[in-house]
Design a protein around this motif. Structure first.
Motif, short mmCIF file in Angstrom:
data_model
loop_
_atom_site.label_atom_id
_atom_site.label_comp_id
_atom_site.label_asym_id
_atom_site.label_seq_id
_atom_site.Cartn_x
_atom_site.Cartn_y
_atom_site.Cartn_z
N ARG A 46 64.86 100.51 -36.18
CA ARG A 46 65.56 100.51 -34.90
C ARG A 46 64.61 100.44 -33.71
N TYR A 47 63.52 101.21 -33.77
CA TYR A 47 62.64 101.30 -32.60
C TYR A 47 61.22 100.78 -32.87
N GLY A 48 60.96 100.29 -34.06
CA GLY A 48 59.59 99.90 -34.41
C GLY A 48 59.00 98.82 -33.54
N THR A 49 59.83 97.93 -33.02
CA THR A 49 59.31 96.86 -32.17
C THR A 49 58.75 97.38 -30.85
N ARG A 50 59.10 98.60 -30.46
CA ARG A 50 58.60 99.18 -29.21
C ARG A 50 57.36 100.04 -29.42
N TRP A 51 57.00 100.30 -30.67
CA TRP A 51 55.87 101.17 -30.95
C TRP A 51 54.56 100.43 -30.77
N PRO A 52 53.49 101.14 -30.42
CA PRO A 52 52.18 100.50 -30.30
C PRO A 52 51.65 100.10 -31.67
#
Length: 239
Positions: free
Chosen positions: A181-187
């Motif tokens: 869900r949020y991995g694309t926003r992680w560094p």
């Protein structure tokens, strides 16, 4: 006859004083990761690490107990989680590897690794749930103990450790869901550790002062000839 007015060259007292070094307020501030991304990242790391640790710990505990009839008495039997099924342990290790690999890849690769993380947790939970009522491991132990291939375990009971393993698998699954869900926003891993494959250029060396012995030694360590008049840029032969 009146004197001509002297033109005023100083600052206008009626104009606002902005100061000589007024900073440019239009300069964009450095971008930082949103707070929601940081929270989801921390939650995924915590869930994945704790879930894998729970699965590995619970799989090494006793899942089932029973007895085998030997002569005129009985012999206690025990089966650990690894005796019942080895899938939860293996999938927990895969989940840990996927949790680390999430930060080493980007784009579609990160989504694939996140899906692998989620599937590892789901597989560990399902395998543990199926093994919660298993008796095959103790039946095999009874046959080995008595020497009778038709022997079966008696007074079979199960512990709660399989369900603890299920909970650990669910935690790994939740970590995978957060990564999807949020991995694309992680560094991602810093780009300075990645090589572009191009030729590496040699930086220009500082001028060598022949009166400073330390400069001469540093030039020799770099493979340069400090006695050359071009500042020691040429490499010494056969070094």
């Amino acid at each position: 006859m009146s004197a001509a007015p002297v033109p005023h060259t100083g600052p206008d007292p009626d104009s606002p004083d902005t100061g000589p070094d007024t900073p440019d307020t239009d300069t964009p501030a450095p971008r930082t990761a949103p707070a929601g991304s940081r929270r989801s990242l921390a939650a995924a790391l915590l869930l994945g690490a704790v879930g894998a640790a729970v699965v590995l710990l619970a799989s090494g505990q006793v899942w089932a107990e029973g007895q085998a009839a030997v002569g005129g008495g009985t012999l206690p039997l025990r089966a650990k989680g690894g005796d019942v099924t080895g899938l939860p342990t293996a999938l927990a290790v895969v989940g840990l590897a996927a949790l680390v690999a999430v930060f080493a890849v980007r784009g579609a690769g990160r989504l694939l690794v996140a899906a692998l993380l989620a599937l590892s947790g789901a597989g560990a939970a399902v395998a543990a749930a199926l093994g919660a009522a298993d008796r095959a491991a103790l039946d095999e132990a009874a046959a080995r103990t008595t020497g009778d291939l038709a022997a079966t375990v008696q007074a079979l009971t199960h512990t709660g450790w399989p369900y603890v393993t299920v909970a650990g698998g669910v935690l790994i699954l939740l970590a995978g869901v957060l990564a999807l869900r949020y991995g694309t926003r992680w560094p991602a891993m810093s780009g300075r550790y990645e090589r572009d494959g191009g030729p590496r250029t040699r930086s220009a060396a500082a001028a060598v002062d022949p009166d400073r012995p330390e400069d001469l030694w540093k030039a020799l360590d770099r493979g340069e000839d400090p006695t050359r008049e071009d500042g020691g840029q040429a490499r010494t032969a056969d070094r």
